[in-house]
Design a protein around this motif. Structure first.
Motif, mmCIF file in Angstrom:
data_model
loop_
_atom_site.group_PDB
_atom_site.id
_atom_site.type_symbol
_atom_site.label_atom_id
_atom_site.label_comp_id
_atom_site.label_asym_id
_atom_site.label_seq_id
_atom_site.Cartn_x
_atom_site.Cartn_y
_atom_site.Cartn_z
ATOM 1 N N LEU A 174 6.444 -0.043 5.157
ATOM 2 C CA LEU A 174 5.326 -0.883 5.596
ATOM 3 C C LEU A 174 5.573 -2.363 5.295
ATOM 4 O O LEU A 174 4.950 -3.232 5.915
ATOM 5 N N GLN A 178 7.260 -3.064 8.458
ATOM 6 C CA GLN A 178 6.400 -2.857 9.629
ATOM 7 C C GLN A 178 4.934 -2.840 9.181
ATOM 8 O O GLN A 178 4.297 -1.782 9.125
ATOM 9 N N ASP A 209 2.249 -3.559 10.598
ATOM 10 C CA ASP A 209 1.246 -3.241 11.626
ATOM 11 C C ASP A 209 1.251 -1.767 12.020
ATOM 12 O O ASP A 209 0.631 -1.390 13.028
ATOM 13 N N ASN A 210 1.909 -0.935 11.227
ATOM 14 C CA ASN A 210 1.979 0.499 11.534
ATOM 15 C C ASN A 210 0.706 1.180 11.036
ATOM 16 O O ASN A 210 0.591 1.551 9.865
ATOM 17 N N ARG A 246 -0.663 4.132 11.651
ATOM 18 C CA ARG A 246 -0.565 5.532 11.240
ATOM 19 C C ARG A 246 -0.023 5.655 9.811
ATOM 20 O O ARG A 246 -0.523 6.455 9.012
ATOM 21 N N ASP A 247 0.970 4.832 9.477
ATOM 22 C CA ASP A 247 1.549 4.914 8.125
ATOM 23 C C ASP A 247 0.559 4.448 7.064
ATOM 24 O O ASP A 247 0.550 4.977 5.944
#
Length: 404
Positions: free
Chosen positions: A158, A161, A163-164, A166-167
């Motif tokens: 994270l 990323q 802006d994930n 779901r994670d």
């Protein structure tokens, strides 16, 4: 890891250079003039000047001047010859450089967290395999230690990323399992910021805030739920969460109102009904409110006043308006009308279904000719409409029907 290794190598090379270069520069520089060399250079230049002056007629006795020059040169010779200084070889400094590298690396290994860094990198490398297992319902469940490793790897992912969505949600649910409150709060906050219009995420985040040990989080969660209920006043999950939040903040009256609102929205056979009623009773007890009381006035229809028997038993029962099962029952001998009476929690059929836990009530009054609880043909009765109830109220019932 590669960047860290390159950085450490460059720093060690610089440190070795700082250690070795001053020693290499300790000897005489190549081409540097000694004292004798300077005297010889001066002597030869002076001879050339004397020859030039003699040719120009400036001086006459050139030999005497040469003799004086030689005596001055002899007087400047030092009493002892200085031995030339030896230049240190770079190989002589090699043990010192090796010692510097070994001590530096050993000190870093002991205090710099190299072991933790390698374990962290190994955990990050395991992320794809752990993710595949956690997403596969048929795979073996992750142990608490593996879940912790998965959370570490997920956080590293994270960072790359952010802006994930779901994670972030997965990380929040893992935090719930691991009982890591800060992880849960941060993960659901980031998820909510990424999807502010997703109501399920908003309610999950509000739920997390209301369960937090931080009073500030509790207030934020309460405000979030209030805004949600204003938009969606019939959302069962939001009403339930807000009622619990108000109860936890000792706002018992508001919690009772919300739970009573829930009772009007739930089906009569819903499994949560009894739990909510029990919560209402607890809130009333905690708030010190008086026991719920319902005043009932019973009258007779004028057309049947002369048709009633002289003896009988009145059964006064109150239901929640959904189920025929009575909440409270009271029996009285037949007397004159109009009749005034009251129902309270002492008349409850079951302790877990108290009158004070009801949000609405319906009253039925039946005149039993033989005094039995079961309705029989010929019994006169009357029913009220379903009315809202908030712990106190008054209902009027008129007896005007007969059991066929």
């Amino acid at each position: 890891m590669i960047a860290l290794g390159v950085t450490m190598l460059v720093l060690l090379i610089l440190a070795g250079g700082v250690f070795v270069l001053p020693a290499l520069r300790h000897g005489p520089r190549p081409g540097a003039l000694t004292r004798d060399g300077l005297n010889t250079l001066f002597y030869r230049r002076r001879l050339d000047e004397l020859a030039h002056d003699e040719a120009e007629g400036v001086i006459i006795e050139r030999s005497r001047h040469i003799e004086d020059l030689q005596q001055n040169l002899l007087a400047d010779i030092p009493p002892g010859q200085q031995a030339p200084r030896r230049t240190l070889s770079a190989w002589v400094m090699l043990p010192g450089v090796v010692a510097l590298v070994v001590v530096t690396l050993g000190f870093y290994a002991g205090t710099g967290g190299m072991g933790q860094l390698w374990r962290w990198q190994r955990t990050v490398d395991e992320l794809p395999a752990l993710r595949a297992r956690i997403m596969d319902p048929k795979a073996r469940q992750l142990t608490p230690e593996e879940l912790s490793h998965f959370a570490v790897g997920l956080r590293a992912s994270l960072q790359r990323q952010p802006d994930n969505l779901r994670d972030w949600l997965i990380l929040g649910r893992i935090g719930v399992v691991l009982k890591d409150a800060s992880m849960v709060t941060h993960a659901f906050e980031r998820a909510w910021l990424l999807a502010p219009d997703d109501e399920s995420i908003e309610l999950d985040y509000a739920d997390v805030l209301t369960r937090s040990a931080d009073p500030g989080d509790n207030l934020d969660g309460n405000r979030l739920l209030l805004r949600f209920v204003q938009r969606r006043p019939d959302n069962l999950q939001a009403l339930g969460l807000l009622a619990v939040s108000e109860y936890q903040q000792n706002n018992f009256s508001q919690a009772i109102i919300l739970w009573q609102r829930l009772l009007t929205l739930l089906p009569a056979n819903d499994a949560h009904v009894e739990i909510i009623k029990h919560s209402i009773a607890l809130a009333r007890e905690q708030s010190g409110q008086e026991t719920a009381k319902l005043d009932v006035t019973v009258t007779l229809a004028p057309a049947i006043a002369d048709k009633l028997p002289r003896r009988g038993v009145l059964f006064i029962s109150a239901t929640d308006g959904k189920s025929p099962q009575p909440v409270a029952v009271k029996t009285l001998p037949l007397s004159r009308f109009p009749l005034s009476l009251s129902l309270d929690d002492s008349n409850a059929m079951m302790p877990e279904r108290s009158l004070s836990a009801q949000a609405q009530l319906k009253v039925r009054v039946r005149l039993s000719l033989d005094g039995t609880a079961e309705a029989k043909p010929g019994d006169w009765f009357g029913e009220s409409a379903v009315q809202d109830f908030n712990g106190a109220g008054r209902i009027a019932v008129q007896i005007d029907q007969q059991v066929p």
